[in-house]
Enzyme design. Structure first.
Site, PDB file in Angstrom:
ATOM      1  N   ARG A  69       0.832  -1.200   0.000  1.00  0.00           N
ATOM      2  CA  ARG A  69       0.000   0.000   0.000  1.00  0.00           C
ATOM      3  C   ARG A  69       0.863   1.245   0.000  1.00  0.00           C
ATOM      4  NH1 ARG A  69       1.139   2.355   4.480  1.00  0.00           N
ATOM      5  NH2 ARG A  69       1.511   1.178   6.399  1.00  0.00           N
ATOM      6  N   GLY A  70       0.258   2.371  -0.332  1.00  0.00           N
ATOM      7  CA  GLY A  70       0.962   3.634  -0.245  1.00  0.00           C
ATOM      8  C   GLY A  70       1.124   4.067   1.200  1.00  0.00           C
ATOM      9  N   GLU A  93       3.475   5.317   4.765  1.00  0.00           N
ATOM     10  CA  GLU A  93       4.661   4.977   5.552  1.00  0.00           C
ATOM     11  C   GLU A  93       4.297   3.957   6.631  1.00  0.00           C
ATOM     12  OE1 GLU A  93       7.278   8.383   6.155  1.00  0.00           O
ATOM     13  OE2 GLU A  93       5.968   9.571   4.875  1.00  0.00           O
ATOM     14  N   THR A 147       2.490   2.291   9.783  1.00  0.00           N
ATOM     15  CA  THR A 147       1.194   2.370  10.434  1.00  0.00           C
ATOM     16  C   THR A 147       1.092   1.254  11.472  1.00  0.00           C
ATOM     17  OG1 THR A 147       0.128   3.290   8.467  1.00  0.00           O
ATOM     18  CG2 THR A 147      -1.306   2.290  10.077  1.00  0.00           C
ATOM     19  N   HIS A 167      -1.511  -1.319  13.535  1.00  0.00           N
ATOM     20  CA  HIS A 167      -2.832  -1.948  13.626  1.00  0.00           C
ATOM     21  C   HIS A 167      -2.880  -2.749  14.912  1.00  0.00           C
ATOM     22  CE1 HIS A 167      -3.742  -0.707   9.632  1.00  0.00           C
ATOM     23  NE2 HIS A 167      -2.970  -1.596   9.025  1.00  0.00           N
ATOM     24  N   GLY A 205      -4.327   4.224   3.558  1.00  0.00           N
ATOM     25  CA  GLY A 205      -3.249   3.690   2.732  1.00  0.00           C
ATOM     26  C   GLY A 205      -3.833   2.705   1.738  1.00  0.00           C
ATOM     27  N   ILE A 262      -8.439   1.792   5.165  1.00  0.00           N
ATOM     28  CA  ILE A 262      -8.383   2.756   6.250  1.00  0.00           C
ATOM     29  C   ILE A 262      -8.139   2.038   7.583  1.00  0.00           C
ATOM     30  CG2 ILE A 262     -10.017   4.235   5.015  1.00  0.00           C
ATOM     31  CD1 ILE A 262     -12.081   3.431   7.273  1.00  0.00           C
ATOM     32  N   CYS A 300       3.028   7.399  10.092  1.00  0.00           N
ATOM     33  CA  CYS A 300       2.945   8.027   8.761  1.00  0.00           C
ATOM     34  C   CYS A 300       4.097   8.997   8.508  1.00  0.00           C
ATOM     35  CB  CYS A 300       1.603   8.729   8.576  1.00  0.00           C
ATOM     36  SG  CYS A 300       0.192   7.606   8.724  1.00  0.00           S
TER      37      CYS A 300
END
Length: 230
Positions: free
Chosen positions: A73-74, A76, A78, A80, A150, A162, A179
């Site tokens: 994904r695009g 930086e 992240t 979760h 992303g 998201i 990010c």
């Protein structure tokens, strides 16, 4: 958009990240081939960090804290984890206009609309991807991100999506520069941090309502059958 059939699935339990990505890869290929309908998949992951295509090594401050996954994904780094609602969005942009900027703006509008259901005023920032809330009580110019975005497109079908903070442990973000934004005026928040106690199920209902406003109607389906963590 009414002729487009978009399925909406919600998984209980914590879905392993590699299994989720493998499923998305298969579903995106099927959508592109005209063999499957669009899908929005709401889920929760165990604690982990993901590295987007623009991630920088120095932004992973604690690489041993949680598993780290490279992802296509695009964006930086992240986080979760539990208490965060992840929405994986697999939409056919060929049928929706092939406008990537409009699609990302739609994702922002989706999140903003869901927050409005809880009385939270949030907005986009042209220079910072995601959805932000002003926090003047923390100081002049302070803003916190409540949701990250992303995405990736393959054959004009979207995937990834998201990450919305309902009630995660916000200290888990300390292991990364979220990010890539290190400015101390910009932090991370959640509904719980804002004093709003909502369950994931209640959050899902707000997101469903907002999604239908932005992207069109959905049809509830059973979630993918994948192994879940304990």
């Amino acid at each position: 958009m009414s002729e487009i059939r978009t399925e909406w699935a919600v998984s209980s339990g914590q879905v392993p990240y590699p299994a989720a990505v493998a499923f998305m890869e298969q579903r995106v290929a099927a959508i592109a081939a005209g063999e499957a309908d669009e899908l929005v998949w709401m889920l929760e992951h165990p604690p982990l960090y993901t590295a987007g295509t623009s991630s920088k090594g120095e932004d992973l401050k604690d690489p041993d804290r949680f598993p780290v996954y490279e992802t296509g994904r695009g964006g930086e780094y992240t986080y979760h984890g539990p208490g965060q609602r992840v929405g994986y969005v697999m939409l056919d942009l060929t049928r929706r206009g092939r406008d990537a900027r409009k699609f990302v703006r739609g994702l922002e509008d989706w999140i903003i609309g869901a927050l409005a259901e809880f009385g939270v005023v949030a907005d986009r920032r042209c220079e910072r991807v995601g959805v932000w809330v002003d926090r003047p009580e923390k100081g002049e110019g302070h803003e916190d991100k409540i949701a990250a975005i992303g995405v990736r497109l393959r054959r004009w079908v979207s995937f990834h999506g998201i990450a919305f903070n309902v009630a995660p442990d916000l200290t888990h973000f300390d292991g990364i520069t979220p990010c890539g934004i290190a400015d101390p005026r910009y932090g991370v928040t959640s509904l719980a941090d804002l004093g709003i106690e909502k369950s994931l199920a209640e959050t899902d209902q707000a997101f469903l309502k907002s999604f239908e406003t932005v992207f069109g109607p959905v049809e509830a389906v059973k979630p993918p059958r994948l192994p879940l963590t304990a």
